[in-house]
Design an enzyme around this catalytic site. Structure first.
Site, short mmCIF file in Angstrom:
data_model
loop_
_atom_site.label_atom_id
_atom_site.label_comp_id
_atom_site.label_asym_id
_atom_site.label_seq_id
_atom_site.Cartn_x
_atom_site.Cartn_y
_atom_site.Cartn_z
N GLU A 92 -88.01 -61.05 34.79
CA GLU A 92 -87.23 -60.28 33.83
C GLU A 92 -87.67 -60.57 32.40
OE1 GLU A 92 -83.00 -59.40 35.93
OE2 GLU A 92 -83.20 -61.38 35.06
N CYS A 105 -87.72 -61.27 24.58
CA CYS A 105 -87.33 -62.51 25.23
C CYS A 105 -88.14 -62.60 26.52
CB CYS A 105 -85.83 -62.45 25.52
SG CYS A 105 -85.21 -63.85 26.45
N CYS A 112 -86.37 -71.55 37.97
CA CYS A 112 -86.24 -72.63 37.00
C CYS A 112 -85.79 -73.89 37.73
CB CYS A 112 -85.20 -72.26 35.93
SG CYS A 112 -85.09 -73.48 34.60
N CYS A 116 -79.24 -76.21 35.01
CA CYS A 116 -78.09 -76.17 34.10
C CYS A 116 -76.95 -75.39 34.77
CB CYS A 116 -78.47 -75.51 32.77
SG CYS A 116 -79.82 -76.35 31.92
N CYS A 119 -75.98 -71.54 33.85
CA CYS A 119 -77.04 -70.54 33.71
C CYS A 119 -77.31 -69.84 35.03
CB CYS A 119 -78.31 -71.24 33.23
SG CYS A 119 -79.68 -70.11 32.98
N GLY A 159 -86.75 -69.64 33.15
CA GLY A 159 -87.68 -70.76 33.21
C GLY A 159 -87.55 -71.71 32.04
N SER A 214 -81.65 -76.51 23.45
CA SER A 214 -80.37 -76.18 24.07
C SER A 214 -79.56 -77.46 24.17
CB SER A 214 -80.61 -75.59 25.46
OG SER A 214 -81.38 -74.43 25.34
N LEU A 215 -78.75 -77.69 23.17
CA LEU A 215 -78.00 -78.94 23.11
C LEU A 215 -76.67 -78.80 23.86
CD1 LEU A 215 -78.02 -81.80 21.91
CD2 LEU A 215 -76.99 -80.86 19.83
N HIS A 216 -75.88 -77.85 23.45
CA HIS A 216 -74.63 -77.46 24.12
C HIS A 216 -73.49 -78.48 24.15
CE1 HIS A 216 -76.69 -73.87 25.10
NE2 HIS A 216 -77.42 -74.35 26.08
N ASN A 290 -71.88 -66.85 28.10
CA ASN A 290 -71.80 -65.62 28.89
C ASN A 290 -71.42 -65.94 30.32
OD1 ASN A 290 -72.64 -63.47 27.02
ND2 ASN A 290 -74.48 -64.72 26.85
N CYS A 333 -77.93 -64.12 27.07
CA CYS A 333 -78.34 -65.51 27.33
C CYS A 333 -77.76 -66.03 28.63
CB CYS A 333 -77.83 -66.44 26.24
SG CYS A 333 -78.60 -66.17 24.67
#
Ligand code: SAH
Length: 346
Positions: A92, A105, A112, A116, A119, A159, A214-216, A290, A333
Site C-alpha cells: 500500500e 507515504c 512489519c 506495535c 498499528c 514496515g 514514533s515515541l508515543h 486512528n 496513520c
C-alpha cells in the site's frame, strides 16, 4: 530471473553496462528515461539502438507496478494497492495533498516485525523488505497514474524503514539524486519505531533527511507495553540517539505521539514528555490515534488533544496536531495493512 533496472543507482548502472560491454553513458540515458520520462518499457528508450533495447529487455525488467485497487477519500487522499509483480505480493502507498505539494507515504517492507500494539500493520505476516527499486517504483507508479510530481516523501507506510536499512538508504539517495527523482532530502522523512543503532548510522550518512521518531509514550513502562522495540532500546538510549542525529545533521527531529484516550493523553504524560525532550531541537507531531480493526485504543477527545498541545507549547515545546487524512479509506496513520492479503486468484 531478470534483474530490476530500478534497483541500480547511477554508478552501479554504469558498472553494469560496462560489464555487458556497453558504454557507461548509456546508463545515463537509461536513467533519464526512467526518472525523467518515467517510461514503462525499454522499447520506448528510442535513443538506444534496437539491439541494445532488445538486450536490455531480455536481461532486465523495469518492474512497473500495476494498480490492484485505488481508493479515494473525501479529502482527496488516495490509497493504492500495488501488485509488485513477481511474487503475488501487494503493498500500500498513500498520496496526500497539502498546500505545499503532494506527499507520498511509501511502504518499506511487506509486513512489519515491530509488533506495535496500536498499528494495523501488526499481525499481517512479515514477508520481506522491499528492494530500493520497489520503494522508488511506488513514486514512479503514482506519478504515472496521476500525472503529477511528488514533492515530499514520508517513509510511514507499512514496515519499519530502519529494519530494511540498506535498501531504504539507497532508495533515498535515488529519490534525492539530481538525475534520479531530484526530491530534496529535506523533503524526505524517515519514520522509525526506534532502532537505535540504525539512527546512528543514518545520522552518519550525511543525507539531511528528516528523522521522525514514533515515541508515543513518555516513559519505559508505558512504551514497552505498546511498542516491544522499547524492551530492546529504551527511551534513554533512543533520546541519546536522537540528540546525536540532531548534532550530526543540524536537523530538527520530529517526535510522533499518537494520543489514545486514558492511555497516554493526560497532562501527567505531557509533563513527563516535556522533561524528556526539553532543550532538544525537536518538534512534536500529535496524532489522534486512528482506530484499527479489533483495536482497543480509542482516540482522545478533541478537547484533550488541544489541551495536550497547548500544554507542550506553553512549556517551550513546539507541538502541532497532524491533520487527519484518508481515515475513511483506511489510509490514515497506522491503518495500512496490505488490504485483502492479495492472492492472484482474487
Ligand atoms: N515503522 C515506522 C513507520 C510506519 S508507521 C514507525 O514506527 O515509525 C507511521 C506512523 O504511524 C508511526 O508514527 C506509527 O507509530 C503511527 N501509527 C501506527 N498506528 C497508528 C494508529 N493506529 N494511529 C495513529 N498513528 C499510528
Amino acid at each position: 530471473m531478470k534483474k530490476n533496472i530500478k534497483d541500480y543507482n547511477l554508478e552501479e548502472l554504469k558498472q553494469e553496462f560496462v560489464s555487458i560491454s556497453e558504454k557507461p553513458y548509456r546508463a545515463e540515458q537509461v536513467f533519464k528515461w526512467i526518472y525523467e520520462y518515467n517510461v514503462t518499457s525499454f522499447e520506448e528508450m528510442t535513443n538506444l539502438s534496437k539491439e541494445l533495447r532488445e538486450k536490455l529487455n531480455e536481461n532486465y525488467t523495469l518492474k512497473n507496478f500495476s494498480i490492484l485497487k485505488k481508493l479515494e477519500s473525501k479529502d482527496g487522499t488516495k490509497k493504492y494497492l500495488f501488485d509488485i509483480q513477481d511474487d503475488g505480493n501487494a503493498i500500500e502507498t498513500v498520496l496526500m495533498e497539502y498546500k505545499y505539494g503532494k506527499t507520498l507515504c511509501v511502504s518499506s517492507q511487506i509486513g512489519c516485525r515491530m509488533g506495535c500494539k496500536f498499528c494495523a500493520s501488526t499481525g499481517i505476516p512479515f514477508i520481506r523488505g522491499l528492494t530500493s527499486g520497489e520503494i522508488v517504483e511506488q513514486v514512479l507508479a503514482v506519478q504515472r497514474d496521476e500525472n503529477v510530481r511528488i514533492s515530499n516523501i514520508v517513509f510511514m507506510g507499512i514496515g519499519e524503514p530502519l529494519d530494511n536499512y540498506d535498501n531504504v538508504v539507497k532508495a533515498i539517495r535515488i529519490l534525492n539524486h539530481p538525475k534520479g527523482l531530484a526530491i530534496g532530502a529535506r523533503h524526505i522523512s524517515v519514520s522509525t519505531s526506534g532502532i537505535v543503532p540504525k539512527i546512528y548510522d543514518l545520522a552518519k550518512e550525511q543525507i539531511q533527511c528528516t528523522l521522525s521518531v514514533s515515541l508515543h509514550c513518555p516513559n519505559d513502562e508505558k512504551r514497552s507495553e505498546l511498542m516491544p522495540v522499547n524492551k530492546i532500546y529504551n527511551i534513554e538510549e533512543l533520546i541519546k540517539a536522537c540528540k546525536f542525529y540532531i548534532e550530526e545533521t543540524g536537523r530538527r527531529v520530529s517526535f510522533e505521539y499518537a494520543l489514545a484516550k486514558d492511555n497516554n493523553d493526560n497532562l501527567e504524560d505531557a509533563k513527563e514528555l516535556i522533561k524528556l525532550i526539553r532543550g532538544m531541537n525537536c518538534h512534536v507531531n500529535l496524532i489522534p490515534i486512528n482506530k484499527i480493526e479489533n483495536g482497543k485504543f480509542i482516540k482522545s477527545t478533541n478537547e484533550n488533544i488541544i489541551k495536550f498541545r497547548d500544554y507542550l507549547n506553553e512549556h517551550g515545546i513546539v507541538a502541532t496536531i497532524r491533520r487527519e487524512l484518508g481515515s475513511d479509506i483506511d489510509a490514515a496513520c497506522g491503518q495500512l495493512r496490505r488490504q485483502n492479503l492479495y492472492n492472484k486468484v482474487n
